[in-house]
Design a protein around this motif. Structure first.
Motif, PDB file in Angstrom:
ATOM      1  N   HIS A   1       0.916  -1.699   6.793  1.00 16.58           N
ATOM      2  CA  HIS A   1       1.074  -0.939   5.557  1.00 16.58           C
ATOM      3  C   HIS A   1       1.260   0.531   5.921  1.00 16.58           C
ATOM      4  O   HIS A   1       0.405   1.143   6.552  1.00 16.58           O
ATOM      5  CB  HIS A   1      -0.147  -1.122   4.656  1.00 16.58           C
ATOM      6  CG  HIS A   1      -0.053  -0.349   3.375  1.00 16.58           C
ATOM      7  ND1 HIS A   1       0.823  -0.702   2.364  1.00 16.58           N
ATOM      8  CD2 HIS A   1      -0.731   0.757   2.937  1.00 16.58           C
ATOM      9  CE1 HIS A   1       0.690   0.150   1.372  1.00 16.58           C
ATOM     10  NE2 HIS A   1      -0.252   1.051   1.697  1.00 16.58           N
ATOM     11  N   ARG A   2       2.415   1.056   5.538  1.00 16.16           N
ATOM     12  CA  ARG A   2       2.707   2.463   5.827  1.00 16.16           C
ATOM     13  C   ARG A   2       2.644   3.267   4.542  1.00 16.16           C
ATOM     14  O   ARG A   2       3.063   2.807   3.488  1.00 16.16           O
ATOM     15  CB  ARG A   2       4.085   2.619   6.452  1.00 16.16           C
ATOM     16  CG  ARG A   2       4.168   2.147   7.898  1.00 16.16           C
ATOM     17  CD  ARG A   2       5.503   2.543   8.513  1.00 16.16           C
ATOM     18  NE  ARG A   2       5.534   2.288   9.936  1.00 16.16           N
ATOM     19  CZ  ARG A   2       5.958   1.167  10.501  1.00 16.16           C
ATOM     20  NH1 ARG A   2       6.406   0.182   9.713  1.00 16.16           N
ATOM     21  NH2 ARG A   2       5.955   1.030  11.809  1.00 16.16           N
ATOM     22  N   SER A   3       2.144   4.510   4.677  1.00 18.23           N
ATOM     23  CA  SER A   3       2.033   5.432   3.543  1.00 18.23           C
ATOM     24  C   SER A   3       2.389   6.841   4.029  1.00 18.23           C
ATOM     25  O   SER A   3       2.033   7.243   5.143  1.00 18.23           O
ATOM     26  CB  SER A   3       0.608   5.414   2.963  1.00 18.23           C
ATOM     27  OG  SER A   3       0.478   6.420   1.979  1.00 18.23           O
ATOM     28  N   GLU A   4       3.123   7.560   3.177  1.00 15.40           N
ATOM     29  CA  GLU A   4       3.469   8.936   3.551  1.00 15.40           C
ATOM     30  C   GLU A   4       2.263   9.858   3.480  1.00 15.40           C
ATOM     31  O   GLU A   4       2.259  10.927   4.081  1.00 15.40           O
ATOM     32  CB  GLU A   4       4.562   9.468   2.604  1.00 15.40           C
ATOM     33  CG  GLU A   4       5.888   8.749   2.750  1.00 15.40           C
ATOM     34  CD  GLU A   4       6.958   9.306   1.818  1.00 15.40           C
ATOM     35  OE1 GLU A   4       8.081   8.833   1.867  1.00 15.40           O
ATOM     36  OE2 GLU A   4       6.600  10.236   1.036  1.00 15.40           O
ATOM     37  N   GLU A   5       1.267   9.441   2.755  1.00 13.75           N
ATOM     38  CA  GLU A   5       0.098  10.308   2.567  1.00 13.75           C
ATOM     39  C   GLU A   5      -0.953  10.060   3.632  1.00 13.75           C
ATOM     40  O   GLU A   5      -1.638  10.986   4.060  1.00 13.75           O
ATOM     41  CB  GLU A   5      -0.489  10.078   1.178  1.00 13.75           C
ATOM     42  CG  GLU A   5      -1.637  11.042   0.848  1.00 13.75           C
ATOM     43  CD  GLU A   5      -2.140  10.832  -0.568  1.00 13.75           C
ATOM     44  OE1 GLU A   5      -3.065  11.543  -0.968  1.00 13.75           O
ATOM     45  OE2 GLU A   5      -1.588   9.930  -1.265  1.00 13.75           O
ATOM     46  N   TYR A   6      -1.105   8.775   4.043  1.00 11.60           N
ATOM     47  CA  TYR A   6      -2.157   8.430   5.012  1.00 11.60           C
ATOM     48  C   TYR A   6      -1.532   7.781   6.228  1.00 11.60           C
ATOM     49  O   TYR A   6      -0.334   7.469   6.277  1.00 11.60           O
ATOM     50  CB  TYR A   6      -3.180   7.475   4.373  1.00 11.60           C
ATOM     51  CG  TYR A   6      -3.654   7.916   3.023  1.00 11.60           C
ATOM     52  CD1 TYR A   6      -3.369   7.163   1.893  1.00 11.60           C
ATOM     53  CD2 TYR A   6      -4.372   9.093   2.889  1.00 11.60           C
ATOM     54  CE1 TYR A   6      -3.791   7.573   0.649  1.00 11.60           C
ATOM     55  CE2 TYR A   6      -4.801   9.513   1.652  1.00 11.60           C
ATOM     56  CZ  TYR A   6      -4.503   8.756   0.517  1.00 11.60           C
ATOM     57  OH  TYR A   6      -4.928   9.173  -0.695  1.00 11.60           O
ATOM     58  N   ARG A   7      -2.385   7.604   7.201  1.00 14.27           N
ATOM     59  CA  ARG A   7      -1.932   6.906   8.383  1.00 14.27           C
ATOM     60  C   ARG A   7      -1.651   5.442   8.048  1.00 14.27           C
ATOM     61  O   ARG A   7      -2.186   4.874   7.099  1.00 14.27           O
ATOM     62  CB  ARG A   7      -2.997   6.985   9.486  1.00 14.27           C
ATOM     63  CG  ARG A   7      -3.208   8.391  10.044  1.00 14.27           C
ATOM     64  CD  ARG A   7      -4.222   8.364  11.178  1.00 14.27           C
ATOM     65  NE  ARG A   7      -3.707   7.582  12.294  1.00 14.27           N
ATOM     66  CZ  ARG A   7      -4.444   6.831  13.070  1.00 14.27           C
ATOM     67  NH1 ARG A   7      -5.746   6.710  12.813  1.00 14.27           N
ATOM     68  NH2 ARG A   7      -3.925   6.165  14.069  1.00 14.27           N
ATOM     69  N   GLU A   8      -0.835   4.838   8.883  1.00 11.64           N
ATOM     70  CA  GLU A   8      -0.511   3.443   8.671  1.00 11.64           C
ATOM     71  C   GLU A   8      -1.756   2.569   8.873  1.00 11.64           C
ATOM     72  O   GLU A   8      -2.649   2.912   9.666  1.00 11.64           O
ATOM     73  CB  GLU A   8       0.598   3.027   9.639  1.00 11.64           C
ATOM     74  CG  GLU A   8       0.202   3.169  11.101  1.00 11.64           C
ATOM     75  CD  GLU A   8       1.360   2.917  12.049  1.00 11.64           C
ATOM     76  OE1 GLU A   8       2.507   2.933  11.580  1.00 11.64           O
ATOM     77  OE2 GLU A   8       1.100   2.717  13.246  1.00 11.64           O
ATOM     78  N   SER A   9      -1.795   1.460   8.162  1.00 10.44           N
ATOM     79  CA  SER A   9      -2.915   0.513   8.255  1.00 10.44           C
ATOM     80  C   SER A   9      -2.378  -0.824   8.731  1.00 10.44           C
ATOM     81  O   SER A   9      -1.374  -1.360   8.203  1.00 10.44           O
ATOM     82  CB  SER A   9      -3.599   0.335   6.900  1.00 10.44           C
ATOM     83  OG  SER A   9      -4.111   1.578   6.447  1.00 10.44           O
TER      84      SER A   9
ATOM     85  N   SER B   1     -11.193   2.445  -1.630  1.00 13.21           N
ATOM     86  CA  SER B   1     -10.613   2.213  -0.303  1.00 13.21           C
ATOM     87  C   SER B   1     -10.466   3.517   0.484  1.00 13.21           C
ATOM     88  O   SER B   1     -10.488   3.522   1.718  1.00 13.21           O
ATOM     89  CB  SER B   1      -9.258   1.526  -0.430  1.00 13.21           C
ATOM     90  OG  SER B   1      -8.358   2.341  -1.164  1.00 13.21           O
TER      91      SER B   1
END
Length: 845
Positions: free
Chosen positions: A177-185, A239
């Protein structure tokens, strides 16, 4: 002139281009470039011509961390000097731009160059551990997700874009799971129900691949244990927890509290909190998690300038068998406070500063920075004291320390300058940097003597090398500019007279000699010393100039006049002169004898006998002869007195104490005998006194014979007085026998001849005779500096009895000693007003 115009135009064009380009040159270079790789032609991009980079000393200024680049002095190119590691220089920051400062001199200018280090795929993905142990309940339903720690890649951009693959398995798959705000999970997803009895442990390989070309990979082994029972994992109410914390927060501060719940019952629902991962890793030591309450407290210090945010992975695990866990993320943002004072760094310091430096000269280049941000990082700078230096802003955070007033090293040789900086925080923080600016000397002060004129007294006959005086000139400059050397300056014209005050001295015979032949001055100490013994009879006054010259460029000088007066010593004994009326040859021989006697330095005795005739019956006081002597000294050393040494007692003759005239002491009669030998001593008044002796033979004859002898003696040469005594006696006896015959035959002729001779003698003979009795005033010869006799060596004095006075007339008032006991009144000292001396003609008797 045209070249200067072209250079000025080139500088203006460069400045205009520089201003349009924003004042920066930008280059890029890939990391790990080999040493010597050309980054860019810096000199050309700055507008410098070929060879001008080395002449103007194009160079980089250190910025506090290794730049790994350098400027070639020959070509002016920017080269890679050592290994460039983008990850070491900038970490994860993108882009990785290095700000470089470039200096050129003549004139001094600073340029800012931005070097971007581009990333290459030189770092493979790395997992936190080589092996990961997981426990999954067998009751876990398909679709259950288990978080995994992803790999990290030190590169940036595409080189750091990671993709994951899992070794083939029918039970598990990956979910990224990638997010521009947080690091990838990254999650491990259960795709099929587990059966512990079939497969109790699953061993999988997790592979991470980056997006570089070629791609680099990293692996981690997953060891999955299947557990029975507890089939509900704790769940967090969020989360992601977002928290803000000021950087000045103290230890023990509560950061946040996480909460997870488990729907199971009993021990399977009791949750224990733990930190599974922190990014960056320094956060592991800064934050403390209470495993029972979920409270996170600050255990260390956070610094906005070092790390601006933290990510904490929290795991909640129940106490079931097997235990189940839930996960959440805490994102902590650090808030800036004004906790950093400004920093003032000196990037270039051009000292010492010449005291003739022009106003506007750049003395130092300064860099001012503040690690804070916003208003806390805005810095105001100034200089204390405000003069003679000031600050000029050249670029953001860069200043030039320039000269605002003219300098004078002799007034202030060194300045202590303090550059002060203050940020815009509340309260404001201040910093300062002290600079020591010495002022270098230029040769702007000429040596100056303590006196304009030095008067030096030196006795004659001094030893060669004797110190006469010490001269000193002060020069307030330093080092070579203040180091003074002395010399005798021969700047005048030759003088004919030794008493003339110039830098040349007169010598006997009308010649001249430079002052440097008499004296010399030590170039370093200024000690004035004599090169040879001084002779007062040759030189009385010597005036010259001493020049003091410093060692500056150009050298400056100062002069002082030295007047050297030679003091007379009694180093010359009296010398006898030939009688008046002697032939020139005889006079010259006597003068040479006088010089030889004076050079010998002792008493002089006349080897020849002087002859005189006296008539029987001559009355008392009649002058029989005159002893003539001269002393080359002056003053009392040349004042002569005459004494009758033999015969002692009451004789028929006496000698004038100061006139030297031999006269009858009483009337002469036949009882006195036909001949008398007189020994006369001539002494001066020096200390000790020097003397000479003269022998006078006086023959007593008849009056007519005395007159004839006087007439013959006035026209004869000086050789007649050297005749043997036996011949003289024979001539006198013959004359006595035939006197009447001579008178009878030659009466008229003799009287006529006598009249002619007497007339000629009175008309043309010298008039400097010393007269006795109550007649005219007695005259004594005086030298040009006031001695009591004239000098045969210096033929410039003349005694006159009457007539017009000559030039340079001097009147003396000597202090005569009292006359000896028993002296006749006519031998007393003359009136002072009758003592006259002149210069300019040869002496006469």
């Amino acid at each position: 002139m045209g070249e200067r115009c072209r250079a000025a135009l080139r500088v203006l064009v460069l400045q205009a281009a520089w201003a349009l380009a924003g004042g920066q040159v930008r280059y890029s270079v890939p990391e790990e470039a080999e040493a010597g790789t050309v980054v860019g032609r810096l000199a050309q991009d700055l507008g410098l011509e070929a060879g001008e980079a080395e002449a103007r000393r194009l160079r980089l200024v250190a910025q506090g961390r290794r730049a790994s680049v350098e400027v070639s002095g020959a070509s002016g190119a920017l080269l890679v000097s050592s290994r460039l590691d983008r990850e070491e220089l900038c970490g994860k920051s993108a882009p990785c731009a290095l700000r470089l400062e470039v200096l050129v001199e003549r004139p001094l200018r600073v340029f800012h160059v931005e070097l971007e280090v581009t990333d290459i795929n030189d770092n493979a993905p790395i997992f936190p551990a080589a092996r990961k142990n997981l426990s999954i309940a067998e009751l876990s339903v398909p679709g259950s997700r288990f978080p995994l720690e992803g790999a990290s890649d030190a590169d940036i951009g595409a080189n750091a874009q990671l993709s994951y693959t899992l070794s083939p398995s029918e039970y598990f798959s990956l979910d990224l799971h990638r997010s521009e705000e947080y690091r990838e999970s990254l999650f491990l997803v259960l795709t099929k129900s587990l059966d512990r009895e079939t497969i109790p442990v699953h061993r999988l390989v997790l592979t991470a691949s980056d997006g570089g070309r070629p791609s680099l990979t990293g692996t981690m082994e997953l060891v999955i244990s299947v557990l029975d029972a507890n089939d509900n994992a704790p769940q967090f109410n969020q989360s992601v927890y977002k928290v803000q914390l000021p950087e000045d927060a103290t230890e023990g501060t509560l950061v946040t509290r996480v909460n997870a719940t488990d729907p199971d019952f009993g021990s399977n629902s009791e949750v224990v909190y733990s930190v599974s991962n922190t990014f960056p890793e320094q956060g592991m030591d800064i934050f403390v998690l209470n495993e029972r309450t979920g409270e996170i407290h600050l255990a260390g210090m956070v610094d906005y300038e070092d790390i601006r945010s933290y990510e904490i992975q929290i795991e909640a695990t129940d106490k079931g068998t097997p235990p189940l866990s839930g996960h959440c993320k805490v994102v902590l943002e650090v808030l800036d406070v004004n906790d950093n004072a400004p920093e003032v760094r000196v990037t270039s310091l051009s000292v010492p500063v010449s005291e003739d430096a022009a106003v506007g000269t750049v003395v130092a280049l300064l860099s001012v920075s503040d690690r804070d941000s916003g208003a806390n990082g805005r810095v105001r700078c100034w200089v204390w004291p405000a003069s003679p230096f000031g600050l000029e802003a050249t670029f953001a955070g860069s200043y030039s320390l320039v000269l605002r007033e003219a300098l004078d090293r002799e007034r202030v040789s060194e300045y202590e300058v303090e550059v002060r900086a203050e940020d815009g925080g509340a309260p404001a923080l201040r910093a300062s940097r002290g600079l020591r600016v010495p002022v270098s000397d230029v040769n702007d002060n000429a040596p100056a003597f303590a006196q304009a004129v030095y008067t030096v007294l030196a006795r004659e006959n001094n030893a060669a090398g004797a110190e006469l005086a010490r001269l000193w000139a002060r020069d307030p400059d330093e080092a070579g500019n203040g180091r003074v050397s002395y010399s005798v300056w021969e700047g005048g014209a030759a003088a004919a007279s030794s008493s003339s005050w110039s830098s040349w001295s007169g010598a006997a015979g009308g010649g001249w000699r430079p002052a440097s032949s008499y004296v010399s001055v030590d170039a370093e100490s200024g000690r004035l010393w004599a090169l040879q013994p001084l002779d007062y009879e040759e030189l009385q006054v010597l005036q010259f100039e001493v020049r003091a010259v410093d060692a500056g460029e150009p050298p400056l000088c100062g002069n002082a006049t030295v007047q050297l007066f030679v003091l007379d010593e009694n180093d010359n004994a009296p010398a006898l002169l030939p009688p008046a009326g002697s032939a020139p040859e005889a006079g010259g021989a006597a003068a040479e004898a006088a010089r030889a006697a004076q050079a010998a330095g002792g008493s002089v005795s006349a080897s020849d006998t002087l002859w005189a005739w006296a008539a029987w019956g001559a009355p008392a006081g009649q002058v029989v002869a005159k002893i003539r002597a001269v002393d080359a000294d002056s003053g009392y050393n040349a004042w002569l007195r005459y004494e009758l040494w033999e015969p002692r007692g009451k004789g028929p003759f006496r000698v004038g104490l100061y006139s030297g005239e031999v006269s009858t002491a009483r009337a002469l009669d036949e009882a006195d005998g036909p001949r008398h030998r007189l020994l006369i001593v001539v002494r001066d008044h020096g200390e000790p006194a020097r003397s000479a002796t003269a022998t006078l033979s006086v023959s007593l004859v008849e009056a007519a014979e005395a007159a004839l002898a006087a007439a013959a003696g006035s026209s004869s040469s000086s050789s007649s007085r050297a005749a043997p005594g036996a011949d003289a006696g024979a001539g006198a006896a013959g004359a006595a026998t035939n006197v009447w015959l001579v008178v009878a035959i030659c009466a008229v002729s003799s009287l006529f001849l006598l009249a002619v001779v007497l007339y000629g003698a009175s008309r043309w003979a010298p008039r400097a005779a010393v007269l006795s009795g109550p007649g005219p005033t007695t005259l004594v010869c005086a030298s040009e500096v006031g001695s009591w006799s004239y000098s045969q060596r210096h033929s410039r004095s003349l005694c006159v009895a009457d007539g017009a006075a000559k030039s340079d007339l001097m009147v003396f008032s000597p202090n005569f000693p009292p006359p000896p006991p028993g002296a006749a009144p006519k031998d007393t000292q003359p009136e002072p007003s009758a003592l006259l001396g002149t210069r300019g003609s040869a002496p006469t008797a």
